[in-house]
Each structure stands twice: as structure tokens, then as C-alpha cells.
Design a protein around this motif. Structure first.
Motif, PDB file in Angstrom:
ATOM      1  N   ILE A   1      11.144   6.155   6.070  1.00 29.76           N
ATOM      2  CA  ILE A   1      10.124   5.233   5.561  1.00 29.76           C
ATOM      3  C   ILE A   1       9.454   5.828   4.327  1.00 29.76           C
ATOM      4  O   ILE A   1       9.210   5.131   3.336  1.00 29.76           O
ATOM      5  N   GLY A   2       9.151   7.123   4.366  1.00 28.28           N
ATOM      6  CA  GLY A   2       8.600   7.771   3.182  1.00 28.28           C
ATOM      7  C   GLY A   2       9.578   7.729   2.017  1.00 28.28           C
ATOM      8  O   GLY A   2       9.187   7.541   0.861  1.00 28.28           O
ATOM      9  N   THR A   3      10.865   7.888   2.318  1.00 21.97           N
ATOM     10  CA  THR A   3      11.895   7.802   1.279  1.00 21.97           C
ATOM     11  C   THR A   3      11.940   6.409   0.683  1.00 21.97           C
ATOM     12  O   THR A   3      12.068   6.234  -0.536  1.00 21.97           O
ATOM     13  N   LEU A   4      11.825   5.400   1.537  1.00 25.09           N
ATOM     14  CA  LEU A   4      11.788   4.017   1.057  1.00 25.09           C
ATOM     15  C   LEU A   4      10.588   3.801   0.144  1.00 25.09           C
ATOM     16  O   LEU A   4      10.720   3.218  -0.939  1.00 25.09           O
ATOM     17  N   ALA A   5       9.419   4.282   0.562  1.00 28.06           N
ATOM     18  CA  ALA A   5       8.211   4.084  -0.241  1.00 28.06           C
ATOM     19  C   ALA A   5       8.335   4.755  -1.599  1.00 28.06           C
ATOM     20  O   ALA A   5       7.921   4.202  -2.622  1.00 28.06           O
ATOM     21  N   ARG A   6       8.924   5.956  -1.627  1.00 30.53           N
ATOM     22  CA  ARG A   6       9.005   6.720  -2.872  1.00 30.53           C
ATOM     23  C   ARG A   6      10.141   6.222  -3.777  1.00 30.53           C
ATOM     24  O   ARG A   6       9.948   6.017  -4.973  1.00 30.53           O
ATOM     25  N   SER A   7      11.314   6.059  -3.202  1.00 32.40           N
ATOM     26  CA  SER A   7      12.488   5.730  -4.022  1.00 32.40           C
ATOM     27  C   SER A   7      12.683   4.240  -4.210  1.00 32.40           C
ATOM     28  O   SER A   7      13.336   3.806  -5.157  1.00 32.40           O
TER      29      SER A   7
ATOM     30  N   ASP B   1       5.228  11.608   6.408  1.00 33.13           N
ATOM     31  CA  ASP B   1       4.793  12.263   5.169  1.00 33.13           C
ATOM     32  C   ASP B   1       3.921  11.300   4.367  1.00 33.13           C
ATOM     33  O   ASP B   1       4.391  10.250   3.915  1.00 33.13           O
ATOM     34  N   THR B   2       2.657  11.634   4.177  1.00 30.16           N
ATOM     35  CA  THR B   2       1.755  10.749   3.437  1.00 30.16           C
ATOM     36  C   THR B   2       1.668  11.090   1.952  1.00 30.16           C
ATOM     37  O   THR B   2       0.938  10.423   1.212  1.00 30.16           O
ATOM     38  N   ARG B   3       2.415  12.079   1.496  1.00 25.03           N
ATOM     39  CA  ARG B   3       2.341  12.446   0.079  1.00 25.03           C
ATOM     40  C   ARG B   3       2.735  11.302  -0.857  1.00 25.03           C
ATOM     41  O   ARG B   3       2.104  11.137  -1.917  1.00 25.03           O
ATOM     42  N   PRO B   4       3.749  10.487  -0.529  1.00 20.06           N
ATOM     43  CA  PRO B   4       4.065   9.381  -1.447  1.00 20.06           C
ATOM     44  C   PRO B   4       2.886   8.445  -1.680  1.00 20.06           C
ATOM     45  O   PRO B   4       2.692   7.945  -2.795  1.00 20.06           O
ATOM     46  N   TYR B   5       2.094   8.206  -0.658  1.00 21.43           N
ATOM     47  CA  TYR B   5       0.950   7.305  -0.793  1.00 21.43           C
ATOM     48  C   TYR B   5      -0.194   7.975  -1.553  1.00 21.43           C
ATOM     49  O   TYR B   5      -0.834   7.356  -2.407  1.00 21.43           O
ATOM     50  N   HIS B   6      -0.435   9.239  -1.237  1.00 22.17           N
ATOM     51  CA  HIS B   6      -1.510   9.971  -1.920  1.00 22.17           C
ATOM     52  C   HIS B   6      -1.217  10.086  -3.406  1.00 22.17           C
ATOM     53  O   HIS B   6      -2.107   9.872  -4.244  1.00 22.17           O
ATOM     54  N   GLU B   7       0.013  10.407  -3.772  1.00 19.81           N
ATOM     55  CA  GLU B   7       0.368  10.572  -5.179  1.00 19.81           C
ATOM     56  C   GLU B   7       0.356   9.252  -5.929  1.00 19.81           C
ATOM     57  O   GLU B   7       0.231   9.230  -7.153  1.00 19.81           O
ATOM     58  N   ALA B   8       0.477   8.136  -5.191  1.00 16.68           N
ATOM     59  CA  ALA B   8       0.406   6.817  -5.824  1.00 16.68           C
ATOM     60  C   ALA B   8      -1.026   6.347  -5.982  1.00 16.68           C
ATOM     61  O   ALA B   8      -1.264   5.309  -6.612  1.00 16.68           O
ATOM     62  N   GLY B   9      -1.992   7.095  -5.416  1.00 16.40           N
ATOM     63  CA  GLY B   9      -3.393   6.753  -5.593  1.00 16.40           C
ATOM     64  C   GLY B   9      -4.111   6.283  -4.354  1.00 16.40           C
ATOM     65  O   GLY B   9      -5.233   5.768  -4.449  1.00 16.40           O
ATOM     66  N   ALA B  10      -3.516   6.446  -3.176  1.00 15.30           N
ATOM     67  CA  ALA B  10      -4.143   5.964  -1.947  1.00 15.30           C
ATOM     68  C   ALA B  10      -5.454   6.695  -1.666  1.00 15.30           C
ATOM     69  O   ALA B  10      -5.600   7.882  -1.960  1.00 15.30           O
TER      70      ALA B  10
END
Length: 656
Positions: free
Chosen positions: A174-180, A214-223
Motif C-alpha cells: 500500500i505504501g508502494t502504491l501511494a508513493r509510486s 510505512d507512513t513516510r510517503p504521506y509525511h513527505e507529501a505534506g500530511a
């Protein structure tokens, strides 16, 4: 004579008992009519009130599964296996007891990462590393299943007993989906493959955890903090459902899941967020009918907080974030080296990152108290507020459905998560642009003469060097066997089938708009410059001249001048204009007091304009604006202006 009374500290009985009312009365006296809410009450990105004073609080304890030291994690992310091995051994010899293995393609590798197409390459990277004495975690990656199976093959080849190793396998589709923005198959099929792989590893003796939220994709996007928590819980619930649906008992599914969160530079909110994460996960378990077990939480310091300019300040940011992670209850922690935004960090930067943790552990002794924030009103209040906001966001996510897919996957597919985070990102970007959220060394106190720092001379890994899609979906046990016998990464890759595509989340650092301005200024044939045209004596213009210099240099614009041209109680017009012409600048900024602007501003602006200057002014002119505009002042700079937009125009004016 002072009566001892009932107090444990008898001398306190000589003073009146403090109360919120007495404190507020004293504060109102000092404020002298100013608005209490505006002066002393803050708000988080989620709108949570941050009070200036809290009463003692109470709440459920947010404790780790194991008390004691957190694990010091170091990154293994060099593309070359031999170089990666040398760096890893230095980290372990220097005090780290955990390795975060970032293969090429992993978002956390930032364009680098270990290039390992077979078990032999992975063996070289881990040569001399005693896997039974350390912990190992795999950073989530698009080819994460193959990475995990390759590691499993290496462990079996070495003859280790899998049950005796502490390994987090890092599956996070799911984190991969959000990021890529893509999955190789519909979620139902991806979930099936995930469960099959977890079951295979469990059958071979591995204990996990296997899945990482992994919540890093959301944090780096501005969450925001609450968004990060809501997405964390929402993702974990989707994984619980997926594993249980494929036959894993709910308790085993729960034990298969670990978490990766971000420690930012806001100490209070980071500590409260980590505590809230534990409480929210306990609530989910209880709702599932399970006896709650503490979450396993790995923490990494914030990528979005790092800067490329004056990177030494990143040492302070990393220290604050590491302290917050330790107090907040991290089980393990990665401190990003201070040069990470500039390239692949060298051994020196890695040593400082590692030692940041060791000092907090060995000298500050942060590990000796379980949940040290417990009972502190501020932390308890913020923790509970984040729990409430995070749970509300989780419920909203659960209600999102797209093409019959519920929860986080459906919300990502519909774009609602991307839209919500974009709104938070816009708000944060505005705070940075107006410098209400200052970035030291970048938007505030820039250093145009900063020294160079070193990174490793390594070229980023090209996507073409990574193995592409395979030809068949093979059983994970068969893949492990093939890899152990010398097979390549392609043995475990899966062909795309009805691939899923969504809008990917961006990975951004807050400092990027200012860094882009600095880069543009440095790329110019001649550096853009502004002449600080000071009015009156030094005491009158110093504050505004300093403000102007600070602002212009944040955009890479060299601020010339700034000396006094005072003469007989006024400003020497000829000397000022002569200094402007000698500076070679095309942009001039008037700096002085409001009185000087009213008395001399128009004349100075007209003279500078005749000398060929584009004239700006530092401050808000109030009733003098029309007269100053007529005299030639074309723009005003002041606290709270959009610095990015202002500096973009300033660069154009300085280069015209």
C-alpha cells in the motif's frame, strides 16, 4: 512560624496555592489588553489548540513491548556491495545494533540503494555481519518480495536458525502504491500474494514482523500528524483483513505487522504522535477482540525537514527529532545523516548521525524511563487530541470506497487521500513561504559564503539497472530455492496483470522553493545584487536593513551597501546615489524609519530611479504609500510577505 500543614514540602504552605485563575489574572496584566488567544495559544496543522499552560494530565500508558534502550539503526544503502559492506561494518563497530537495508529502487534510498541481483551480491554486502547478534530491517520497495526472499535464501544458505533472528521484512504494497502510483495487479491479488509469502516465511521458521505500515510517503507529501496517524491505522486494518481473509489467525496477522513513523522537528507534536500511535493500535486490537499488544515502531527523522543549504543546521534538526523519538517511545531509530539531501552520505556524516543517538542513550540516559511524558498535561492533552483527530480521519478513510475496494486502497484510488494531503501541503508551504515557519540557514539567516560539505562520489542508480517484470508467478518457496542455487532477481519477479494506477504522492522537502531560488541565482552569469539604501543614522535603519539583507540573501541576492549616509541630521543624497552606482546593482531597497520615509523617502526614491534603479522599500508605508509609489517605489517588503514570490520578482528586477 510556618505551619507544616499536610504538605510534603512544608515551606510551600507559606505561599497561596496556585490556580489557573490566578495565573490568568497575572497574564492578563502583562498582556495589557492584547488578545490572549492570538498571543499565547497556538494551533497544530490539524487545528489542535496548543495551550500555554496545562494542568497535570492522565491517560493510558503508551509503553514499548520491551523496556530499555531503543535500537540504533544505520542505513545500508550504497549501490556497490563491497562499499556497502565496509560502511555497514563501520556502523556496527561504532555502536549501531540494527541495519536498515535499502535496496535500489526503495524510496528511502533516494536514488541510491544496494544493487543486488542475486544472493552472492547480498552476501558480499553482509559479509562479516553477524545476523544473529543484530537486528535487520528491509526498507519497503517496489520489488520488496524479491528482496525479502533473497534475504531468506541467504540466511538458509548460511545455516542460521530463522527463529533466532530479528528481521523485519518490510512488505508494504500500500505504501508502494501511494508513493509510486501503481500496483502490478488488483488489490485482491496483491493481498493474496502477500499472505502466501508471509505464510511461506513463517513455515520456514521466520518470526517477522513481515508487513510494515510505512507512513513516510504521506509525511513527505505534506500530511499532518493526525493524517499520518489516520492513514497508519487505516493501512494496518487493511493488512489485518487481507491476512485474515487468506487464512492467517487474527492474532498471527496482528503479530505480522510493524510500523514506521517519522520524527519531525516539532518536539511536542512528535512525542504526542508516537504515543498516540501506540494507543490507536491498541484500540484497533481491542475492537478486533484481541488482547492489546504494544506496537513495534521504527522511527526515522524527517526527510522533509532536511535542507541542502547550510546543511550543518540539519545536525540540530536531527538531534531534536531523535530526542523526540526517544522520549516518544521508538523501538528503533534511524537518524538521517545531515548531508542526506545532497547525495549519498559519507562515513563522517553517518558517524555523526549514529553518535547523535548514542549521546542521547549513554549520556542523556533517555532510555531509563518508560513513557517519560506520562502525566505531563501538555503531552497527555496533545496525545488525546491526536488520538481523536486520527481516529476521525481513519473512520473517514474506512468510508471511502472506489470500485468496491474499501479503506485506504479505495481512498487512494479515488484520490481523496491525495486531495486531503495536498490541502495540508499547501498550508505548510504558505507558512514556509511567508516565513511564519522559518527554516534556519535557508529562509532565515542564510549564508551565501557557506563552506562545501562532502558526500560520496556515487552516481544514482538508473532504473534500467533494476531487473524488470518476470514471466510467471511462482511459489515463494520455489523462488527461495532457486535464489539459493544462484538464480537472479528475475526468478522472483511477477508479470503485471490488470495493473492498478493512481495519482502518486510527491516526496518534497520544505526548503525546496528557497533552494530553487538560490540555485537560480548561482546559475546566473553574474550574481543578482540589491543595494541597501539606508536613510538616517545607524540606529534608525539597522533593524530594517538587517531584515532586508536576511530576506534578499535567502533568494541568493547579494545585499550590498548598508552603511550610514547620515549627514547633519539627514541623509546625504549624493553620497547614497554615488554608492548605488558604484555597487553595480540594479535593484535598490530603501531602509529606514517611518519618520525617514515620510521626510526623505520620496526624494531618495526619485534620485535612485533617475540613477537607473528599480526601487523597493523595507516596511509597510501606511499613509505614505501613494506618495512613495509616485516617487518610484515599485514594491514593499515586510514581515509576513510571501518571500518566495517576492524573491522571484526581486531576482528578475536585479537581473533586468
Amino acid at each position: 512560624m510556618i505551619s507544616a500543614g499536610s504538605s510534603d514540602l512544608p515551606f510551600l504552605d507559606a505561599f497561596p496555592a496556585p490556580s489557573q485563575e490566578l495565573w490568568r489574572a497575572a497574564v492578563d496584566k502583562v498582556l495589557k489588553g492584547a488578545d490572549f488567544e492570538k498571543k499565547l495559544v497556538g494551533h497544530s496543522a490539524d487545528g489542535i489548540r496548543i495551550e500555554p499552560l496545562y494542568e497535570a494530565g492522565s491517560g493510558p500508558r503508551a509503553v514499548r513491548a520491551e523496556s530499555g534502550r531503543w535500537h540504533v539503526a544505520a542505513r545500508l544503502d550504497h549501490p556497490d556491495p563491497a562499499e556497502a559492506n565496509a560502511l555497514a561494518l563501520a556502523e556496527l563497530e561504532g555502536g549501531a545494533d540494527m541495519l536498515s537495508l535499502a535496496f535500489a529502487g526503495a524510496p528511502a534510498a533516494r536514488g541510491y540503494g544496494l544493487v543486488a541481483d542475486d544472493v552472492a551480491a547480498l552476501e558480499r554486502a553482509l559479509d562479516g555481519v553477524m545476523l544473529d547478534l543484530i537486528r535487520l530491517r528491509l526498507d519497503p520497495a517496489p520489488q520488496g518480495r524479491v528482496n525479502a526472499l533473497m534475504l531468506a535464501a541467504l540466511i538458509e544458505k548460511r545455516g542460521h536458525a530463522p527463529a533466532g533472528l530479528a528481521i523485519e521484512f518490510g512488505f508494504d504494497p500500500i505504501g508502494t502504491l501511494a508513493r509510486s502510483g501503481s500496483l502490478s495487479a488488483p488489490w485482491s491479488e496483491v493481498a493474496r500474494r502477500l499472505a502466501v509469502t508471509v505464510r511461506t516465511l513463517k513455515e520456514r521458521g521466520f518470526t517477522g514482523p513481515f508487513v510494515t505500515v510505512d507512513t513516510r510517503p504521506y509525511h513527505e507529501a505534506g500530511a499532518s500528524e493526525a493524517q499520518e496517524l489516520g492513514l497508519m491505522i487505516g493501512t494496518a486494518v487493511v493488512y489485518l483483513r487481507a491476512l485474515e481473509a487468506q487464512g492467517l489467525p487474527l492474532e498471527e496477522a496482528r503479530n505480522a505487522i510493524a510500523f514506521t513513523l517519522v520524527a519531525d522537528t516539532d518536539e511536542f507534536m512528535t512525542i504526542a504522535k508516537l504515543r498516540a500511535a501506540r494507543l490507536l493500535w491498541a484500540r484497533v486490537q481491542e475492537a478486533c477482540g484481541l488482547s492489546a499488544e504494544p506496537a513495534t515502531i521504527h522511527v526515522e527523522t524527517a526527510w522533509r525537514a532536511l535542507t541542502r543549504r547550510d546543511p550543518w543546521v540539519n545536525l540540530l534538526r536531527g538531534t531534536v527529532a531523535a530526542f523526540s523519538a526517544g522520549v516518544g517511545g521508538a523501538d528503533s531509530l534511524t537518524v538521517l545523516p545531515f548531508t542526506a539531501a545532497l547525495g549519498l552520505p559519507d562515513g563522517s556524516a553517518r558517524r555523526v548521525a549514529r553518535n547523535t543517538q548514542l549521546v542521547l542513550l549513554e549520556e542523556a540516559n533517555l532510555w531509563r524511563v518508560a513513557d517519560p511524558a506520562a502525566g505531563a498535561g501538555s503531552f497527555e492533552g496533545l496525545t488525546q487530541a491526536l488520538c481523536q483527530h486520527g481516529w476521525t480521519i481513519f473512520q473517514q478513510i474506512e468510508a471511502a470506497t472506489d470500485q468496491a475496494v474499501q479503506g485506504v486502497v479505495g481512498a487512494l484510488a479515488s484520490g481523496s487521500i491525495q486531495q486531503d494531503i495536498a490541502r495540508s501541503r499547501t498550508t505548510a508551504a504558505k507558512a514556509v513561504a511567508t516565513r511564519r515557519a522559518p527554516i534556519t540557514g535557508t529562509s532565515e539567516f542564510p549564508n551565501l559564503r557557506e563552506g562545501r560539505v562532502d558526500v560520496l562520489p556515487v552516481t544514482p542508480v538508473e532504473g534500467s539497472k533494476l531487473a524488470q517484470r518476470g514471466s510467471a508467478d511462482r511459489d515463494p518457496a520455489e523462488i527461495i530455492g532457486a535464489l539459493a542455487e544462484g538464480g537472479s532477481r528475475a526468478e522472483g519477479l511477477i508479470p503485471s496483470h490488470e495493473a492498478v494506477a493512481i495519482e502518486p504522492l510527491p516526496s518534497l522537502r520544505l526548503a525546496e522553493p528557497f533552494e530553487a531560488l538560490r540555485a537560480e541565482a548561482e546559475a546566473a552569469a553574474s550574481p543578482p545584487a540589491v543595494f541597501l539604501a539606508t536613510l538616517g543614522p545607524i540606529a534608525d535603519f539597522t533593524a530594517r536593513a538587517g531584515f532586508a539583507r536576511n530576506l534578499f540573501e535567502a533568494g541568493g541576492i547579494v545585499a550590498a551597501g548598508g552603511k550610514s549616509f547620515a549627514q547633519d541630521g539627514a541623509t546625504d543624497l549624493d553620497a547614497l546615489v554615488g554608492a548605488f552606482r558604484a555597487s553595480g546593482a540594479r535593484l535598490a531597497c530603501l531602509c529606514g524609519s517611518d519618520t525617514a520615509y515620510a521626510e526623505e523617502g520620496a526624494a531618495m526614491a526619485e534620485a535612485l530611479k533617475r540613477a537607473g534603479a528599480t526601487v523597493w522599500l523595507a516596511g509597510r508605508p501606511a499613509e505614505n504609500e501613494a506618495a512613495l509609489n509616485q516617487a518610484g517605489v515599485t514594491s514593499f517588503i515586510f514581515a509576513g510577505c510571501d518571500a518566495v514570490e517576492t524573491l522571484t520578482r526581486a531576482q528578475a528586477a536585479a537581473s533586468a
